[in-house]
Design an enzyme around this catalytic site. Structure first.
Site, PDB file in Angstrom:
ATOM      1  N   TYR A   1     -21.695  -9.248  32.932  1.00 14.50           N
ATOM      2  CA  TYR A   1     -21.327 -10.407  32.710  1.00 14.50           C
ATOM      3  C   TYR A   1     -21.998 -11.661  33.568  1.00 14.50           C
ATOM      4  CZ  TYR A   1     -17.532  -8.725  29.513  1.00 14.50           C
ATOM      5  OH  TYR A   1     -16.829  -8.209  28.659  1.00 14.50           O
TER       6      TYR A   1
ATOM      7  N   TYR B   1     -25.967 -15.183  34.996  1.00 12.15           N
ATOM      8  CA  TYR B   1     -26.088 -16.516  35.674  1.00 12.15           C
ATOM      9  C   TYR B   1     -26.466 -16.670  36.851  1.00 12.15           C
ATOM     10  CZ  TYR B   1     -22.196 -17.123  31.760  1.00 12.15           C
ATOM     11  OH  TYR B   1     -21.755 -17.279  30.862  1.00 12.15           O
TER      12      TYR B   1
END
Length: 468
Positions: free
Chosen positions: A271, A275
């Site tokens: 996840y 990022y």
């Protein structure tokens, strides 16, 4: 010079009040607990004013560019093209400076400043790898506790956004700066943490700050908590995320998102990996969320964070990474002692073992079994002052000891000094120490400055797969 002229005949107390008034005109503040002596010295310093006004001017100019429609997906995402050019020039200047400087120890050992840069977390590759190692260990620790993870995204109200994603100006925008938007998110997070504390809820994890295409920051939170508290954590975060302008169009859809970590879809690393890569150097990615080249976007995001002094990554509720990095520099004789085992975990990039030996998550620093003790070193500009007139802000802190249950360990002080060339310190290069490779670029022996024993940055397994 103006502060020096106007305060020359005043008492310290009156001089400090006058200096603070002048600083407030430029939205510059001093710490509340700074002494009058320090405050006056800073206000009379040309270097202090130059650095402060340079940063303020750069931020103001960039904010004007945002308002002139120069920072958005249609023109230049994340930051303006001028800001990116300035940032690249600053990096080039820094690299040129580092190429000409050397660190030399008291025993004649030396290393180029550029080698030191490449070996620590200033290097994007090392920084990315260390973050992935810490996330992996944190997730493994959460599984030992049977905690569950959730990935949250929190965005500011529309009044903070200068442009729509199409590039058109946002009529609701109220000229808030990037720093205003980030401070708003900080304030809402502080409220949520206070509520967690009141209800006895404990969370730990990672916060990532990144910009929208128009430079407005938003937050991603990867939090771990007991399963019975997850719904309440989500409710509290949603409440404070939607506290202002909750009835505006699109607020329910865009202002707050919560996505529980589904082990069947992937781990917490899956996840968060993209990022991290997107906000450091764009490695392992082709494009960002807007279809732009990932590496170019990463440069713009880094330029954006550097300009506004925004901390992009912050771990929450976990032990000090400073001690982790300090341990990786040490070479202990035995790994059978408690400190030796902790050092071995750090040197082998085993964040899980390190976290467990440090007492786990959400433990106060003073209650952890290992901690760093620092030595205060007075800053150059205050060396002529009486010690009784100075506060803690007059000192730099240097790691001196590692304190643990069985006693203390004195961190060896190599007394590294900066020179323009090795010749300033030694007549001839020191001989290569056994087991240490010579870097051809520096011509000297290379110290372990936070890197592994093999001289490589810690690797995060499967990072390429995680970022896809």
């Amino acid at each position: 010079m103006e502060c020096l002229r106007d305060t020359a005949d005043l008492s310290e107390a009156h001089a400090l009040c006058l200096c603070k008034a002048k600083l407030l005109k430029y939205n510059i503040s001093l710490p509340n607990d700074i002494s009058a002596t320090e405050g006056i010295i800073q206000a009379r310093s040309d270097k202090f004013w130059f650095n402060k006004l340079k940063r303020i001017a750069s931020q103001k100019v960039e904010e004007i560019r945002r308002q002139l429609d120069l920072v958005n997906q249609k023109k230049s995402a994340y930051c303006s093209s001028d800001r990116l050019r300035q940032f690249k020039w600053e990096k080039e200047q820094a690299l040129e400076f580092m190429k000409s400087k050397w660190f030399c120890s008291a025993d004649g050992e030396f290393i180029s400043m550029l080698d030191a840069y490449k070996a620590n977390v200033s290097n994007p590759e090392v920084r990315r790898a260390e973050l992935m190692v810490r996330i992996k260990g944190t997730e493994e620790y959460s599984k030992l506790l049977n905690h569950v993870g959730c990935f949250y995204t929190i965005t500011t109200p529309s009044k903070f956004h200068s442009h729509y994603q199409s590039g058109k100006p946002n009529p609701k925008y109220l000229n808030y700066s990037v720093k205003d938007a980030n401070e708003y998110l900080n304030a809402q997070w502080r409220k949520a943490r206070a509520q967690f504390h009141r209800e006895g809820i404990e969370v730990f994890g990672l916060r990532v700050v990144e910009p929208h295409h128009d430079g407005t920051p938003h937050w991603h939170l990867l939090l771990f908590t007991p399963p019975e508290q997850l719904a309440r954590v989500t409710s509290i975060l949603r409440h404070y995320a939607m506290e202002d302008d909750a009835d505006e169009s699109g607020a329910d859809k865009n202002r707050f998102k919560a996505e529980p970590i589904d082990p069947e879809k992937g781990s917490a690393q899956d996840y968060i990996a993209k990022y991290i890569c997107k906000n450091i150097d764009g490695e392992f990615l082709d494009t960002d969320n807007y279809g732009n080249d990932a590496k170019q976007s990463a440069s713009k995001i880094t330029a954006w964070a550097s300009l506004y002094n925004i901390r992009q990554f912050q771990f929450l509720g976990l032990p000090s990474v400073t001690l982790w990095r300090q341990l990786r520099k040490l070479e202990l004789e035995s790994s059978d002692t408690p400190l030796g085992k902790l050092q071995k975990a750090a040197d082998e990039s085993d964040w899980l073992s390190y976290l467990i030996m440090m007492g786990g998550a959400n433990v106060k620093r003073i209650e952890r079994p290992f901690s760093l003790e620092y030595e205060n070193q007075i800053k150059t500009q205050y060396q002529h002052c009486e010690l009784s007139t100075l506060s803690k802000h007059a000192y730099n802190q240097k790691p001196k000891h590692i304190r643990f249950t069985e006693g203390t360990y004195a961190i060896p002080d190599k007394n590294w000094q900066l020179f323009s060339s090795p010749a300033e310190r030694v007549d001839s290069p020191p001989s290569q120490r056994e087991g240490r490779a010579v870097d051809e670029g520096s011509g000297g022996s290379r110290r372990r400055l936070g890197i592994s024993r093999e001289g490589k940055a810690p690797k995060a397994e499967g990072i390429l797969d995680l970022c896809k």
